[in-house]
Design a protein around this motif. Sequence first.
Motif, PDB file in Angstrom:
ATOM      1  N   UNK A 265       0.824  -1.216   0.000  1.00  0.00           N
ATOM      2  CA  UNK A 265       0.000   0.000   0.000  1.00  0.00           C
ATOM      3  C   UNK A 265       0.854   1.261   0.000  1.00  0.00           C
ATOM      4  N   UNK A 266       2.106   1.158   0.464  1.00  0.00           N
ATOM      5  CA  UNK A 266       2.992   2.329   0.527  1.00  0.00           C
ATOM      6  C   UNK A 266       3.317   2.852  -0.868  1.00  0.00           C
ATOM      7  N   UNK A 267       3.143   2.015  -1.904  1.00  0.00           N
ATOM      8  CA  UNK A 267       3.459   2.437  -3.268  1.00  0.00           C
ATOM      9  C   UNK A 267       2.536   3.563  -3.746  1.00  0.00           C
ATOM     10  N   UNK A 268       1.450   3.795  -3.030  1.00  0.00           N
ATOM     11  CA  UNK A 268       0.593   4.941  -3.361  1.00  0.00           C
ATOM     12  C   UNK A 268       1.355   6.254  -3.227  1.00  0.00           C
ATOM     13  N   UNK A 269       2.481   6.240  -2.486  1.00  0.00           N
ATOM     14  CA  UNK A 269       3.296   7.448  -2.300  1.00  0.00           C
ATOM     15  C   UNK A 269       3.897   7.943  -3.606  1.00  0.00           C
ATOM     16  N   UNK A 270       3.927   7.097  -4.634  1.00  0.00           N
ATOM     17  CA  UNK A 270       4.469   7.529  -5.922  1.00  0.00           C
ATOM     18  C   UNK A 270       3.550   8.523  -6.619  1.00  0.00           C
ATOM     19  N   UNK A 271       2.327   8.626  -6.154  1.00  0.00           N
ATOM     20  CA  UNK A 271       1.376   9.586  -6.712  1.00  0.00           C
ATOM     21  C   UNK A 271       1.659  10.968  -6.113  1.00  0.00           C
ATOM     22  N   UNK A 272       2.018  11.980  -6.917  1.00  0.00           N
ATOM     23  CA  UNK A 272       2.366  13.298  -6.361  1.00  0.00           C
ATOM     24  C   UNK A 272       1.207  13.985  -5.662  1.00  0.00           C
ATOM     25  N   UNK A 273      -0.028  13.559  -5.929  1.00  0.00           N
ATOM     26  CA  UNK A 273      -1.170  14.179  -5.262  1.00  0.00           C
ATOM     27  C   UNK A 273      -1.128  13.946  -3.754  1.00  0.00           C
ATOM     28  N   UNK A 274      -0.562  12.808  -3.339  1.00  0.00           N
ATOM     29  CA  UNK A 274      -0.440  12.549  -1.899  1.00  0.00           C
ATOM     30  C   UNK A 274       0.550  13.519  -1.261  1.00  0.00           C
ATOM     31  N   UNK A 275       1.614  13.856  -1.969  1.00  0.00           N
ATOM     32  CA  UNK A 275       2.568  14.849  -1.451  1.00  0.00           C
ATOM     33  C   UNK A 275       1.893  16.207  -1.328  1.00  0.00           C
ATOM     34  N   UNK A 276       1.119  16.585  -2.354  1.00  0.00           N
ATOM     35  CA  UNK A 276       0.414  17.868  -2.328  1.00  0.00           C
ATOM     36  C   UNK A 276      -0.574  17.921  -1.161  1.00  0.00           C
ATOM     37  N   UNK A 277      -1.334  16.863  -0.984  1.00  0.00           N
ATOM     38  CA  UNK A 277      -2.303  16.825   0.115  1.00  0.00           C
ATOM     39  C   UNK A 277      -1.610  16.880   1.469  1.00  0.00           C
ATOM     40  N   UNK A 278      -0.496  16.163   1.583  1.00  0.00           N
ATOM     41  CA  UNK A 278       0.251  16.156   2.845  1.00  0.00           C
ATOM     42  C   UNK A 278       0.686  17.566   3.209  1.00  0.00           C
ATOM     43  N   UNK A 279       1.216  18.302   2.248  1.00  0.00           N
ATOM     44  CA  UNK A 279       1.701  19.655   2.521  1.00  0.00           C
ATOM     45  C   UNK A 279       0.547  20.611   2.791  1.00  0.00           C
ATOM     46  N   UNK A 280      -0.520  20.529   2.006  1.00  0.00           N
ATOM     47  CA  UNK A 280      -1.646  21.447   2.161  1.00  0.00           C
ATOM     48  C   UNK A 280      -2.384  21.224   3.483  1.00  0.00           C
ATOM     49  N   UNK A 281      -2.511  19.978   3.891  1.00  0.00           N
ATOM     50  CA  UNK A 281      -3.256  19.668   5.113  1.00  0.00           C
ATOM     51  C   UNK A 281      -2.537  20.093   6.381  1.00  0.00           C
TER      52      UNK A 281
END
Length: 642
Positions: free
Chosen positions: A213-229
Amino acid sequence: MTPAAQSASPPNATTAPGETSPARQGTAALTLAALGVVYGDIGTSPLYTIKEIFAPHTGVPLDALHLIGAVSTLFWALMLVVTLKYVILILRADNHGEGGGLALTALAAKAVHHRPALRQALLLLGMFGATLFYGDSVITPAISVLGAMEGLELVTPALKPYVVPITLAILVGLFFMQRFGTAVVGRFFGPIIVLWFVVLGTVGALHIAQQPAILAALNPLHAWSFLMDRGWHVFAAVGAIVLALTGAEALYADMGHFGRKPIQLAWTGLVLPGLALNYLGQGALLMGDPSAIQNPFYRLFPDAWVLPALLLATLAAIIASQAVISGAYSMTKQAIQLGFLPRMAVRYTSAREIGQIYMPAVNWALLAGVVAVVLFFGSSSALASAYGIAVTLTMMITTVLTFFVVRDGWRLPAPLAWVATAFFLAIDALLVAGCAIKFLDGGWFPLVLGLLLFGAMSTWARGRTLVLQSIRAEGLALQDFIDTLDPRSVNRAQRTAVYAVADPSTVPQALLHNLKHNQVLHERNVILTVVFRDVPWVPMAQRLDIAPLGHGFWRVTVNFGFMNTPDVPKALELAQAQGLPIPLFETTYFLSRETVVPTPGGGMANWRERLFATMSQNAGGVVEFFRLPGNAVVELGTRVQI
């Protein structure tokens, strides 16, 4: 630059007699060497980065959603900052094949040479960026070795009190070994770092297989959400994420030693996959076992493999430390030759490879700083608060300087240059802000150190300008002196005199003393000026400028690049081909050593004049720095008021 990097010499067309040209190695050999030199610093970041992202002060919850977001941010930070900015863009900004902060500064200054005020501002900006490197040179050995040694706590908690003493022992031993050179150790850097990155990737992949499930981290949207949240708390998280980027500047700094292609191949073929897999693996581990946050790197390994992993991590940390130590030597030597620092003793630790140097003053100053920060901070977590601000400010300065290279040097369209610069500056600003909030927790240390060094370097540069102005104001015009000279009225010694001067337009004080006290003039009188150009290497065809002045006088300018070894006697051997023989055993070097006398008013504040006078008094000898024959030098003193 590690010794292995420095062992590479400039191309044949630009080497002086006695300098060694690089071996014509294949791409594979250069790529292996680059792995052991360039990537030691960034390669040890997995030891502490994930742990710091989820430290209590960041406020990041330790759950699957935030693990995926944090690892995604790490991955895309490596892609955007390291891969896109450095590997793809900045590696193209080579200064006659060389890279690094000072080389980029010289390139940017050259691009805006038609705007003197801007050129001076860029030189000062580049000099400040260079001073920040010294903060990195103090913190990197401390945090790398401490991070490795903290694995002892997992072997047995009883070893925890010995982490700091063992760290200090390793670091002290490393600095004491510098005087002997590191050519032998350097040969092992590449294979060890290859093994290190293979192990990083392998253990990471094993844990990814258990928690895909950690491979979802390859999606840049998760990085964007992490920073915005995160809201305003994003800066605390970014201050930890930036730890994964430390060492990125080394890619550019060592380009001249290996070339662009080997560095790019090493990054894309091994380093980036190894780092990405390891960060993903640490995230996967924590998704299944949040208690591993105590030390997620070493918890990747089975208990039986912790000790071998500790030994390998220690070797990698030593290599990372060696890189910045040797880089500090190289940076200092370049700063001296560009006129930003007084002369210091430079010892060459290899008879074949001119790049391998040892500078005692720099070595012991770094050791004192490293020991102090280890004792003061005591752990890699505490040191992480001090780490980053110098690196991110250097990244920002690099972006600014690169803009002028791209826009004024390469003549790329203005919209493209502005958009690319704005994009990278936005990332740099976020990284700097993330580190700035750690200012009171230790981030002040590298910044204060950099500002103190900047003050010393700017004072030295300004002081040398004032000394030259004073010499010109009080000196006799050389050509007028020669034109009025009656050779028959002076005894002529049938030898050659070389008068080393900073200003070739005035009569050397040593020559006037020679006439006054010895009442003799040599048959051949060489008025010698050494000039360090703002390029890395000066070709042999441009090494000497010779102009006859009449009555047995010649004006000779010896040109060096800031990467050349300033061997004046070797350079003067080239004068024979231009009709000016300077026999080695029939030549005397006359030097004027200025004693600086601070005076009220004038060009600098009184405290800066006193500082400059002290630096001048303690500057290293001209004889050693320019490799003059000690038994053929006459040194005469003169007082100069500034």
